[in-house]
Design a protein around this motif. Sequence first.
Motif, short mmCIF file in Angstrom:
data_model
loop_
_atom_site.label_atom_id
_atom_site.label_comp_id
_atom_site.label_asym_id
_atom_site.label_seq_id
_atom_site.Cartn_x
_atom_site.Cartn_y
_atom_site.Cartn_z
N HIS A 188 -0.41 -8.20 -0.24
CA HIS A 188 -0.75 -7.43 0.95
C HIS A 188 -1.80 -8.23 1.73
CE1 HIS A 188 1.31 -4.11 -1.04
NE2 HIS A 188 0.55 -4.35 -2.10
N ASN B 22 5.70 -3.00 6.69
CA ASN B 22 4.53 -2.18 6.92
C ASN B 22 4.72 -0.91 6.11
OD1 ASN B 22 2.42 -0.60 7.80
ND2 ASN B 22 3.25 -0.28 9.85
N ASP B 23 4.05 -0.81 4.98
CA ASP B 23 4.17 0.36 4.12
C ASP B 23 3.05 1.37 4.36
OD1 ASP B 23 6.49 -0.54 2.84
OD2 ASP B 23 5.33 -1.76 1.44
N GLU B 24 2.32 1.19 5.46
CA GLU B 24 1.18 2.04 5.76
C GLU B 24 1.59 3.20 6.68
OE1 GLU B 24 -1.47 1.02 3.95
OE2 GLU B 24 -0.10 -0.58 3.35
N ARG C 206 4.26 -11.12 -4.66
CA ARG C 206 4.05 -9.86 -3.96
C ARG C 206 2.60 -9.82 -3.52
NH1 ARG C 206 7.15 -4.89 -7.10
NH2 ARG C 206 9.24 -5.84 -7.13
N SER D 16 2.97 -6.24 3.97
CA SER D 16 3.29 -6.37 2.55
C SER D 16 4.44 -7.36 2.39
CB SER D 16 3.68 -5.01 1.95
OG SER D 16 2.57 -4.14 1.99
N HIS D 17 4.22 -8.36 1.55
CA HIS D 17 5.17 -9.46 1.35
C HIS D 17 5.78 -9.36 -0.04
CE1 HIS D 17 6.54 -13.73 1.30
NE2 HIS D 17 6.25 -13.62 0.01
N GLU D 18 7.08 -9.71 -0.11
CA GLU D 18 7.78 -9.86 -1.38
C GLU D 18 8.80 -10.97 -1.22
OE1 GLU D 18 10.41 -7.23 -4.60
OE2 GLU D 18 9.47 -6.26 -2.86
N GLU E 172 9.10 -8.67 4.74
CA GLU E 172 7.76 -8.36 5.27
C GLU E 172 7.82 -6.93 5.79
OE1 GLU E 172 5.36 -10.52 5.00
OE2 GLU E 172 6.54 -12.29 4.47
#
Length: 234
Positions: free
Chosen positions: A84, A105-107, A82, A74-76, A103
């Motif tokens: 994925h 990993n929100d998983e 923003r 996930s990028h912001e 960068e």
Amino acid sequence: MIEHRSLAKIGGLDIGWLKAKHHFAIGRYGNSAHRPVGSLYVWNDDEIAPHTGFAMHPHANVEIITYVREGVISHEDDLGNRGHTKAGDVQVMSAGTGIRHSERNDEETPTRIFQIWIEPNHPGGAPRWSTQAFPRADRAGQFVSLASGSGAPDALPIRADAEVFGATLLAGDTARLDLGVGYGAYLVPAMGSVIVNGVRLAAREGVALREEPSIEVEALSDAELILVVAANSA
């Protein structure tokens, strides 16, 4: 010239949330013997633990290509982007005059990526970010451009005299790509074992090619390949 970089010779780190292998020496990281291949000077093999990642930080004057091997990144950034990027897909960030990004990993499972840094043709330029899906089936048995500095159709653009390719090969398949005069290449199997110009590689090992007219790959098992072809530095 062909240089095999085995996993045992590739420098790395494990800091809990991040496990990394550095295919090229950069700062205090990596193996000091592993010099750039033309304008390609970073290839990091990163495993990012769930719900962790790289906090907001700056870059300038670098083309950063991220290939997601497993999971989602996930990028912001401070431009308001923003997004994925999922396994098999690619994101490109042209840092230009400067950009701040994170960068993560929100998983719930680890994310595994290759992050590739290439010198741009010229410093400066407006920063930008983009991501794109690249179905693995479209790369079956051949090298397909994923990111290109020469305007390859359907590839993400980069501001560098370089190109990033992907291929998927079944066991026994072969793929070949001509390399222009003045270009080097670096290949890593994301999965599978292969023979590259006579050199055997296991998954996540690297091979650097300099002053070779072409690259020829034979898959010893089902394989997924990422290849960068980059102009020699001036």
